[in-house]
Write a protein that holds these residues in place. Structure first.
Motif, PDB file in Angstrom:
ATOM      1  N   ALA A 121       0.829  -1.202   0.000  1.00 22.99           N
ATOM      2  CA  ALA A 121       0.000   0.000   0.000  1.00 22.99           C
ATOM      3  C   ALA A 121       0.868   1.259   0.000  1.00 22.99           C
ATOM      4  O   ALA A 121       0.578   2.231  -0.702  1.00 22.99           O
ATOM      5  CB  ALA A 121      -0.922  -0.011   1.211  1.00 22.99           C
ATOM      6  N   GLU A 122       1.933   1.239   0.778  1.00 22.73           N
ATOM      7  CA  GLU A 122       2.835   2.393   0.829  1.00 22.73           C
ATOM      8  C   GLU A 122       3.518   2.608  -0.519  1.00 22.73           C
ATOM      9  O   GLU A 122       3.716   3.741  -0.953  1.00 22.73           O
ATOM     10  CB  GLU A 122       3.876   2.189   1.924  1.00 22.73           C
ATOM     11  CG  GLU A 122       3.298   2.275   3.335  1.00 22.73           C
ATOM     12  CD  GLU A 122       4.307   1.925   4.415  1.00 22.73           C
ATOM     13  OE1 GLU A 122       5.386   1.396   4.049  1.00 22.73           O
ATOM     14  OE2 GLU A 122       4.038   2.183   5.593  1.00 22.73           O
ATOM     15  N   ARG A 123       3.882   1.500  -1.182  1.00 26.97           N
ATOM     16  CA  ARG A 123       4.533   1.609  -2.490  1.00 26.97           C
ATOM     17  C   ARG A 123       3.571   2.205  -3.525  1.00 26.97           C
ATOM     18  O   ARG A 123       3.969   3.025  -4.360  1.00 26.97           O
ATOM     19  CB  ARG A 123       5.029   0.237  -2.945  1.00 26.97           C
ATOM     20  CG  ARG A 123       5.850   0.293  -4.230  1.00 26.97           C
ATOM     21  CD  ARG A 123       6.628  -0.979  -4.474  1.00 26.97           C
ATOM     22  NE  ARG A 123       5.761  -2.136  -4.686  1.00 26.97           N
ATOM     23  CZ  ARG A 123       5.620  -3.138  -3.845  1.00 26.97           C
ATOM     24  NH1 ARG A 123       6.272  -3.135  -2.706  1.00 26.97           N
ATOM     25  NH2 ARG A 123       4.829  -4.155  -4.125  1.00 26.97           N
ATOM     26  N   ILE A 124       2.311   1.802  -3.470  1.00 26.12           N
ATOM     27  CA  ILE A 124       1.313   2.342  -4.385  1.00 26.12           C
ATOM     28  C   ILE A 124       1.182   3.847  -4.193  1.00 26.12           C
ATOM     29  O   ILE A 124       1.181   4.616  -5.157  1.00 26.12           O
ATOM     30  CB  ILE A 124      -0.057   1.653  -4.171  1.00 26.12           C
ATOM     31  CG1 ILE A 124       0.014   0.183  -4.622  1.00 26.12           C
ATOM     32  CG2 ILE A 124      -1.155   2.383  -4.950  1.00 26.12           C
ATOM     33  CD1 ILE A 124      -1.229  -0.620  -4.277  1.00 26.12           C
ATOM     34  N   CYS A 125       1.068   4.274  -2.945  1.00 29.96           N
ATOM     35  CA  CYS A 125       0.951   5.710  -2.653  1.00 29.96           C
ATOM     36  C   CYS A 125       2.182   6.471  -3.142  1.00 29.96           C
ATOM     37  O   CYS A 125       2.070   7.533  -3.763  1.00 29.96           O
ATOM     38  CB  CYS A 125       0.760   5.931  -1.156  1.00 29.96           C
ATOM     39  SG  CYS A 125      -0.848   5.401  -0.514  1.00 29.96           S
ATOM     40  N   PHE A 126       3.356   5.919  -2.869  1.00 24.47           N
ATOM     41  CA  PHE A 126       4.609   6.586  -3.218  1.00 24.47           C
ATOM     42  C   PHE A 126       4.767   6.720  -4.729  1.00 24.47           C
ATOM     43  O   PHE A 126       5.149   7.791  -5.234  1.00 24.47           O
ATOM     44  CB  PHE A 126       5.787   5.809  -2.640  1.00 24.47           C
ATOM     45  CG  PHE A 126       7.132   6.367  -3.025  1.00 24.47           C
ATOM     46  CD1 PHE A 126       7.619   7.514  -2.421  1.00 24.47           C
ATOM     47  CD2 PHE A 126       7.900   5.744  -4.006  1.00 24.47           C
ATOM     48  CE1 PHE A 126       8.858   8.039  -2.792  1.00 24.47           C
ATOM     49  CE2 PHE A 126       9.133   6.260  -4.382  1.00 24.47           C
ATOM     50  CZ  PHE A 126       9.609   7.410  -3.775  1.00 24.47           C
ATOM     51  N   GLU A 127       4.472   5.645  -5.463  1.00 23.48           N
ATOM     52  CA  GLU A 127       4.714   5.646  -6.904  1.00 23.48           C
ATOM     53  C   GLU A 127       3.636   6.379  -7.704  1.00 23.48           C
ATOM     54  O   GLU A 127       3.924   6.914  -8.785  1.00 23.48           O
ATOM     55  CB  GLU A 127       4.849   4.207  -7.420  1.00 23.48           C
ATOM     56  CG  GLU A 127       6.100   3.489  -6.930  1.00 23.48           C
ATOM     57  CD  GLU A 127       6.361   2.191  -7.667  1.00 23.48           C
ATOM     58  OE1 GLU A 127       5.855   2.036  -8.798  1.00 23.48           O
ATOM     59  OE2 GLU A 127       7.067   1.324  -7.118  1.00 23.48           O
ATOM     60  N   LEU A 128       2.412   6.423  -7.204  1.00 22.31           N
ATOM     61  CA  LEU A 128       1.322   6.960  -8.016  1.00 22.31           C
ATOM     62  C   LEU A 128       0.830   8.341  -7.614  1.00 22.31           C
ATOM     63  O   LEU A 128       0.090   8.973  -8.372  1.00 22.31           O
ATOM     64  CB  LEU A 128       0.129   5.986  -7.990  1.00 22.31           C
ATOM     65  CG  LEU A 128       0.367   4.602  -8.603  1.00 22.31           C
ATOM     66  CD1 LEU A 128      -0.940   3.818  -8.637  1.00 22.31           C
ATOM     67  CD2 LEU A 128       0.946   4.708 -10.014  1.00 22.31           C
ATOM     68  N   GLN A 129       1.220   8.817  -6.452  1.00 22.61           N
ATOM     69  CA  GLN A 129       0.686  10.096  -5.982  1.00 22.61           C
ATOM     70  C   GLN A 129       0.899  11.219  -6.996  1.00 22.61           C
ATOM     71  O   GLN A 129      -0.040  11.906  -7.403  1.00 22.61           O
ATOM     72  CB  GLN A 129       1.314  10.471  -4.639  1.00 22.61           C
ATOM     73  CG  GLN A 129       0.631  11.653  -3.974  1.00 22.61           C
ATOM     74  CD  GLN A 129       1.190  11.919  -2.586  1.00 22.61           C
ATOM     75  OE1 GLN A 129       2.338  12.341  -2.453  1.00 22.61           O
ATOM     76  NE2 GLN A 129       0.386  11.681  -1.561  1.00 22.61           N
TER      77      GLN A 129
END
Length: 203
Positions: A121-129
């Motif tokens: 979930a953290e990776r998704i937020c980091f990469e897509l924000q």
């Protein structure tokens, strides 16, 4: 490329919708919004995405809008996120909830979906924000409220509870009970867990 399908809903099982298009049955793994409006025997138009996995295995995904499909494509661009995992998110959470989580940097919302761990979930937020902010098709879909402190955490947990199937009234009651306990106000994960425990005891 297959862009959309329109036909009669033959059956609905779990997260799959079988769409009869001119006598051909297409099994599509669908988003939450599709499942909410799909009715057996009813006419349905779906935006689609076709994925080919290793070994030539085909998977067909169905969406209510082009925006949903765009978000799906962006999710699958994140390392380690395949089509089924991305659709697991869209099948559990509303698109607006996912966008809110990413844009506000709230991984706990995404981690409430089955199969999505905190690190993922953290990776998704980091990469897509930043990518979503620069994508008008998605960034204009939702307005992220300017909240701070405990209100930000509480709002995120409230959205997560509703996305998990609890009514607004139940979510508010569970959140209020959790806030009464000694839970750090900056810990979404602990606050969500406490709220879930409270709601589970009531059912």
């Amino acid at each position: 490329m297959l862009q959309h399908l329109q036909g009669i809903v033959d059956s609905i099982e779990n997260q799959y919708v079988v769409l009869d298009v001119g006598g051909l049955g297409f099994a599509l793994l669908c988003s939450r919004s599709v499942l909410a409006r799909a009715q057996r025997g009813g006419n349905l138009r779906l935006y689609t995405s076709l994925s080919v996995a290793e070994g030539g295995i085909l998977s067909l995904f169905g969406f209510s809008t082009p925006e949903e499909r765009k978000l799906f494509d962006m999710l699958t661009s994140v390392k380690g996120i395949g089509g089924k995992m991305a659709m697991g998110l869209l099948g559990t959470l509303e698109m607006e909830t996912i966008l809110h989580a990413i844009l506000s940097g709230s991984p706990v919302l995404l981690a409430s979906a089955p199969g999505i761990g905190r690190k993922t979930a953290e990776r998704i937020c980091f990469e897509l924000q930043e990518k979503i902010k620069k994508t008008p098709l998605l960034s204009q879909t939702i307005v992220v409220p300017e909240l701070s402190g405990q209100s930000t955490v509480a709002a995120a947990v409230l959205q997560a509870l509703e996305s998990l199937g609890f009514s607004l009234a139940e979510s508010r009651e569970g959140l209020q009970e959790a806030l009464k306990k000694t839970v750090p106000p900056d810990s979404e994960e602990q606050l969500l867990q406490a709220a879930l425990q409270s709601l589970t005891r009531r059912r």
